[in-house]
Design an enzyme around this catalytic site. Structure first.
Site, PDB file in Angstrom:
ATOM      1  N   ASN A  45       1.835   2.908  -2.583  1.00 50.65           N
ATOM      2  CA  ASN A  45       1.268   3.790  -3.615  1.00 50.65           C
ATOM      3  C   ASN A  45      -0.097   4.342  -3.190  1.00 50.65           C
ATOM      4  O   ASN A  45      -0.414   5.503  -3.460  1.00 50.65           O
ATOM      5  CB  ASN A  45       1.158   3.051  -4.953  1.00 50.65           C
ATOM      6  N   HIS A  87       3.083   0.135 -12.913  1.00 54.32           N
ATOM      7  CA  HIS A  87       3.920  -1.057 -13.113  1.00 54.32           C
ATOM      8  C   HIS A  87       5.394  -0.656 -12.982  1.00 54.32           C
ATOM      9  O   HIS A  87       5.801   0.386 -13.507  1.00 54.32           O
ATOM     10  CB  HIS A  87       3.639  -1.651 -14.502  1.00 54.32           C
ATOM     11  N   ASN A 141      -3.167   1.646 -14.065  1.00 56.16           N
ATOM     12  CA  ASN A 141      -2.320   0.735 -13.282  1.00 56.16           C
ATOM     13  C   ASN A 141      -0.920   1.325 -13.217  1.00 56.16           C
ATOM     14  O   ASN A 141      -0.497   2.043 -14.120  1.00 56.16           O
ATOM     15  CB  ASN A 141      -2.274  -0.628 -13.986  1.00 56.16           C
ATOM     16  N   GLY A 190       0.772  -1.239   0.000  1.00 54.31           N
ATOM     17  CA  GLY A 190       0.000   0.000   0.000  1.00 54.31           C
ATOM     18  C   GLY A 190       0.803   1.289   0.000  1.00 54.31           C
ATOM     19  O   GLY A 190       0.258   2.341   0.319  1.00 54.31           O
ATOM     20  N   GLU A 234       7.702   5.428  -8.189  1.00 53.39           N
ATOM     21  CA  GLU A 234       6.272   5.149  -8.382  1.00 53.39           C
ATOM     22  C   GLU A 234       5.438   6.037  -7.466  1.00 53.39           C
ATOM     23  O   GLU A 234       4.416   6.591  -7.864  1.00 53.39           O
ATOM     24  CB  GLU A 234       5.961   3.691  -8.038  1.00 53.39           C
ATOM     25  N   LEU A 253      -3.288  -7.627  -7.517  1.00 55.70           N
ATOM     26  CA  LEU A 253      -2.727  -8.829  -8.126  1.00 55.70           C
ATOM     27  C   LEU A 253      -3.711  -9.680  -8.922  1.00 55.70           C
ATOM     28  O   LEU A 253      -3.290 -10.541  -9.693  1.00 55.70           O
ATOM     29  CB  LEU A 253      -2.045  -9.690  -7.049  1.00 55.70           C
ATOM     30  N   ASP A 274      -0.839  -5.386 -18.672  1.00 59.88           N
ATOM     31  CA  ASP A 274       0.171  -4.326 -18.847  1.00 59.88           C
ATOM     32  C   ASP A 274       0.215  -3.801 -20.284  1.00 59.88           C
ATOM     33  O   ASP A 274       1.249  -3.270 -20.715  1.00 59.88           O
ATOM     34  CB  ASP A 274       1.579  -4.806 -18.424  1.00 59.88           C
ATOM     35  N   ILE A 292      -7.604  -8.543 -14.181  1.00 63.22           N
ATOM     36  CA  ILE A 292      -8.888  -7.857 -14.368  1.00 63.22           C
ATOM     37  C   ILE A 292      -9.779  -8.597 -15.371  1.00 63.22           C
ATOM     38  O   ILE A 292      -9.363  -8.916 -16.484  1.00 63.22           O
ATOM     39  CB  ILE A 292      -8.659  -6.400 -14.846  1.00 63.22           C
TER      40      ILE A 292
HETATM   41  C1  GRF Z   1       4.310  -1.641  -7.126  1.00 65.92           C
HETATM   42  O1  GRF Z   1       5.626  -1.925  -7.467  1.00 65.92           O
HETATM   43  C2  GRF Z   1       3.450  -1.573  -8.367  1.00 65.92           C
HETATM   44  O2  GRF Z   1       4.131  -1.111  -9.481  1.00 65.92           O
HETATM   45  C3  GRF Z   1       3.086  -3.019  -8.579  1.00 65.92           C
HETATM   46  O3  GRF Z   1       2.886  -3.524  -7.285  1.00 65.92           O
HETATM   47  C4  GRF Z   1       3.680  -2.785  -6.359  1.00 65.92           C
HETATM   48  C5  GRF Z   1       2.780  -2.308  -5.261  1.00 65.92           C
HETATM   49  O4  GRF Z   1       3.473  -1.635  -4.264  1.00 65.92           O
HETATM   50  N1  GRF Z   1       1.961  -3.148  -9.451  1.00 65.92           N
HETATM   51  P1  GRF Z   1       2.718  -0.925  -3.066  1.00 65.92           P
HETATM   52  O5  GRF Z   1       1.819  -1.952  -2.442  1.00 65.92           O
HETATM   53  O6  GRF Z   1       1.946   0.219  -3.611  1.00 65.92           O
HETATM   54  O7  GRF Z   1       3.799  -0.491  -2.131  1.00 65.92           O
END
Ligand code: GRF
Length: 200
Positions: A23, A112, A110, A21, A182, A93, A153, A96
């Protein structure tokens, strides 16, 4: 003259996550300054993003994939307010579902941890991505925010951040640096989409 297509309603965001979490947290920290509001976090498994939602006082929902393997996306869809402007996959994960994808076309993004179209697709996650980057002796790594379509992706790219690969680092360390990027890029992109909607 008043532009009647403009609305003062908040640009409303729902975040889907299965992971730590960071992000989600980064989005939550910047929502006000970037002109959007996270209305709900939905997780498909028990994960740290849920406790972050508690601390942030953002409504959360756990719809476990293992309990609802066939109906997961129907249940997720039923939980998302119809007037949601954007669904953000932040470490989500589950793959979709096609119907969900179609319904929310151009409203799902998304993040990535690679410079797509390189190092994306099924199974490309976590440290595997940066291992592949280093094995291929790439000079650049980075992250991508893209629209979500039925190809994993594979949707249109909205923004990328490029960083240099340092071969004194391990793939884990490179992954850590990408992860920080990110956390910067995602709130900026959501802010940009919110701004675009408001100026329409
Ligand atoms: C990130 O690296 C994102 O790019 C990928 O999953 C990871 C999630 O990280 N899809 P977080 O849970 O937001 O720390």
């Amino acid at each position: 003259m008043i532009n009647r297509t403009k609305t003062n309603r908040n640009f409303s965001v729902v975040v889907l996550s299965s992971s730590g979490g960071s992000n989600f947290q980064a989005l939550a920290n910047r929502q006000e300054q970037n002109g959007f509001v996270i209305n709900l976090l939905i997780c498909d498994r028990d994960c740290d993003a849920l406790s972050k939602a508690d601390r942030l006082r953002i409504p959360k929902l756990l719809i476990e994939k293992k309990r609802y393997p066939k109906t997961l996306f129907r249940l997720i869809d039923q939980s998302i307010p119809e007037d949601t402007d954007l669904i953000v996959l932040a470490g989500f994960l589950s793959i979709i579902d096609r119907e969900f994808c179609r319904k929310w076309q151009n409203k799902i993004i998304n993040i990535h941890p690679s410079l797509l179209p390189k190092y994306g697709g099924k199974g490309m996650m976590g440290v595997k991505v940066q291992e592949a980057v280093m094995r291929a002796e790439e000079t650049e790594a980075g992250c991508t925010v893209h629209y979500v379509n039925e190809i994993i992706d594979g949707g249109d790219i909205i923004a990328q951040k490029v960083i240099a690969v340092d071969y004194n680092e391990s793939p884990w360390e490179l992954g850590g640096r990408v992860h920080k990027e990110e956390n910067e890029l995602l709130p900026k992109v959501v802010g940009m989409l919110a701004k675009q909607r408001k100026s329409r």
